[in-house]
Design a protein around this motif. Structure first.
Motif, PDB file in Angstrom:
ATOM      1  N   PHE A  75      86.442 106.492  68.375  1.00 46.30           N
ATOM      2  CA  PHE A  75      87.223 105.337  68.825  1.00 46.30           C
ATOM      3  C   PHE A  75      88.687 105.739  69.057  1.00 46.30           C
ATOM      4  O   PHE A  75      89.279 105.395  70.076  1.00 46.30           O
ATOM      5  CB  PHE A  75      87.140 104.191  67.804  1.00 46.30           C
ATOM      6  N   THR A  76      89.251 106.480  68.120  1.00 48.68           N
ATOM      7  CA  THR A  76      90.641 106.926  68.243  1.00 48.68           C
ATOM      8  C   THR A  76      90.826 107.770  69.500  1.00 48.68           C
ATOM      9  O   THR A  76      91.771 107.559  70.265  1.00 48.68           O
ATOM     10  CB  THR A  76      91.067 107.724  66.991  1.00 48.68           C
ATOM     11  N   ASN A  81      93.011 108.340  75.046  1.00 52.12           N
ATOM     12  CA  ASN A  81      92.782 108.835  76.404  1.00 52.12           C
ATOM     13  C   ASN A  81      92.690 107.725  77.454  1.00 52.12           C
ATOM     14  O   ASN A  81      92.302 107.985  78.589  1.00 52.12           O
ATOM     15  CB  ASN A  81      91.518 109.703  76.440  1.00 52.12           C
ATOM     16  N   LEU A  82      93.068 106.522  77.090  1.00 53.91           N
ATOM     17  CA  LEU A  82      93.060 105.411  78.038  1.00 53.91           C
ATOM     18  C   LEU A  82      94.116 105.608  79.120  1.00 53.91           C
ATOM     19  O   LEU A  82      95.124 106.286  78.896  1.00 53.91           O
ATOM     20  CB  LEU A  82      93.336 104.092  77.311  1.00 53.91           C
ATOM     21  N   PRO A  83      93.914 104.978  80.283  1.00 53.91           N
ATOM     22  CA  PRO A  83      94.955 105.018  81.329  1.00 53.91           C
ATOM     23  C   PRO A  83      96.239 104.344  80.840  1.00 53.91           C
ATOM     24  O   PRO A  83      96.222 103.570  79.875  1.00 53.91           O
ATOM     25  CB  PRO A  83      94.337 104.223  82.481  1.00 53.91           C
ATOM     26  N   ALA A  84      97.323 104.602  81.525  1.00 52.13           N
ATOM     27  CA  ALA A  84      98.651 104.154  81.103  1.00 52.13           C
ATOM     28  C   ALA A  84      98.788 102.644  80.948  1.00 52.13           C
ATOM     29  O   ALA A  84      99.610 102.184  80.170  1.00 52.13           O
ATOM     30  CB  ALA A  84      99.707 104.677  82.077  1.00 52.13           C
ATOM     31  N   GLY A 111      94.443 111.881  66.767  1.00 50.15           N
ATOM     32  CA  GLY A 111      95.535 110.963  67.096  1.00 50.15           C
ATOM     33  C   GLY A 111      95.731 109.831  66.114  1.00 50.15           C
ATOM     34  O   GLY A 111      96.425 108.858  66.405  1.00 50.15           O
ATOM     35  N   VAL A 112      95.151 109.942  64.921  1.00 49.93           N
ATOM     36  CA  VAL A 112      95.342 108.930  63.883  1.00 49.93           C
ATOM     37  C   VAL A 112      96.787 108.992  63.387  1.00 49.93           C
ATOM     38  O   VAL A 112      97.341 110.075  63.208  1.00 49.93           O
ATOM     39  CB  VAL A 112      94.339 109.167  62.720  1.00 49.93           C
ATOM     40  N   ASN A 143      98.450 118.390  76.843  1.00 54.51           N
ATOM     41  CA  ASN A 143      97.094 118.676  77.318  1.00 54.51           C
ATOM     42  C   ASN A 143      96.069 118.664  76.191  1.00 54.51           C
ATOM     43  O   ASN A 143      94.979 118.137  76.340  1.00 54.51           O
ATOM     44  CB  ASN A 143      97.051 120.029  78.034  1.00 54.51           C
ATOM     45  N   ASP A 144      96.441 119.230  75.040  1.00 60.72           N
ATOM     46  CA  ASP A 144      95.476 119.360  73.953  1.00 60.72           C
ATOM     47  C   ASP A 144      95.677 118.354  72.816  1.00 60.72           C
ATOM     48  O   ASP A 144      94.964 118.377  71.831  1.00 60.72           O
ATOM     49  CB  ASP A 144      95.499 120.785  73.400  1.00 60.72           C
ATOM     50  N   PHE A 145      96.673 117.455  72.952  1.00 65.24           N
ATOM     51  CA  PHE A 145      96.916 116.465  71.900  1.00 65.24           C
ATOM     52  C   PHE A 145      97.564 115.223  72.480  1.00 65.24           C
ATOM     53  O   PHE A 145      98.528 115.300  73.238  1.00 65.24           O
ATOM     54  CB  PHE A 145      97.822 117.049  70.808  1.00 65.24           C
ATOM     55  N   LYS A 146      97.029 114.085  72.099  1.00 64.29           N
ATOM     56  CA  LYS A 146      97.605 112.791  72.455  1.00 64.29           C
ATOM     57  C   LYS A 146      97.629 111.962  71.187  1.00 64.29           C
ATOM     58  O   LYS A 146      96.588 111.624  70.647  1.00 64.29           O
ATOM     59  CB  LYS A 146      96.756 112.095  73.516  1.00 64.29           C
ATOM     60  N   GLY A 147      98.827 111.669  70.719  1.00 61.43           N
ATOM     61  CA  GLY A 147      98.933 110.886  69.494  1.00 61.43           C
ATOM     62  C   GLY A 147     100.323 110.941  68.923  1.00 61.43           C
ATOM     63  O   GLY A 147     101.245 111.491  69.532  1.00 61.43           O
TER      64      GLY A 147
END
Length: 175
Positions: A75-76, A81-84, A111-112, A143-147
């Motif tokens: 879920f996280t 990774n959702l659109p803007a 990304g928690v 590129n390799d991390f969103k959070g």
């Protein structure tokens, strides 16, 4: 502590709780209401949580790791990774019985924002909520991390000092 959290203006915030256990859902709802939250959404799985999230502006999420169908980690990653046009920067507090360091690292890498181990103390949940409200972390899109940034420092360490500490660790590891 109750006064401290009530002074943060939380009554206008919306919380999404994702938990499949009814007893835990009720306990979290009671805790959040006692703290002053008035807008509390409950979802029993990741699919229902995504539906709630897509229809309501959520200020932060409390999510169990083990959920039917879609785990809290999945879920996280989905949210991050959702659109803007969606709020992929929403703070996520992972509430779990997973105590292993590798689980904490996996959650952080997904990304928690905060991690709480069950069974937990209400004080621990309050502290995490206060942290995300009063000291929000910078959000990183790489590129390799969103959070949220993995670092939370009151005082920045000068780059030269960081390099010295890194050299000391490297020398120590070679011995």
């Amino acid at each position: 502590m109750l006064e401290q959290i009530k002074n943060t203006g939380i009554e206008g915030l919306t919380v999404l709780v994702i938990e499949d256990d009814i007893t835990m859902q009720n306990m979290l709802r009671d805790i959040l209401q006692t703290l002053g939250f008035r807008k509390i959404l409950i979802a029993g799985n990741g699919t229902k949580a995504i539906e709630s999230f897509s229809h309501t502006q959520v200020d932060f999420i409390i999510c169990d790791w083990r959920l039917p169908g879609m785990s809290g980690i999945e879920f996280t990653k989905y949210i991050r990774n959702l659109p803007a046009l969606y709020n992929k920067f929403v703070d996520i507090i992972m509430l779990t019985g997973n105590v292993e360091l590798q689980n904490i690292i996996e959650a952080r890498n997904a990304g928690v924002t905060e991690y709480i181990i069950k069974p937990f103390k209400v004080r621990d949940l309050c502290n995490r909520i206060i942290e995300i409200i009063e000291k929000p972390r910078e959000f990183i899109l790489a590129n390799d991390f969103k959070g949220p940034s993995r670092r939370r420092r009151e005082k920045q360490v000068p780059i030269a000092d960081r390099r010295k500490n890194k050299q000391k660790l490297t020398k120590r590891n070679k011995k």
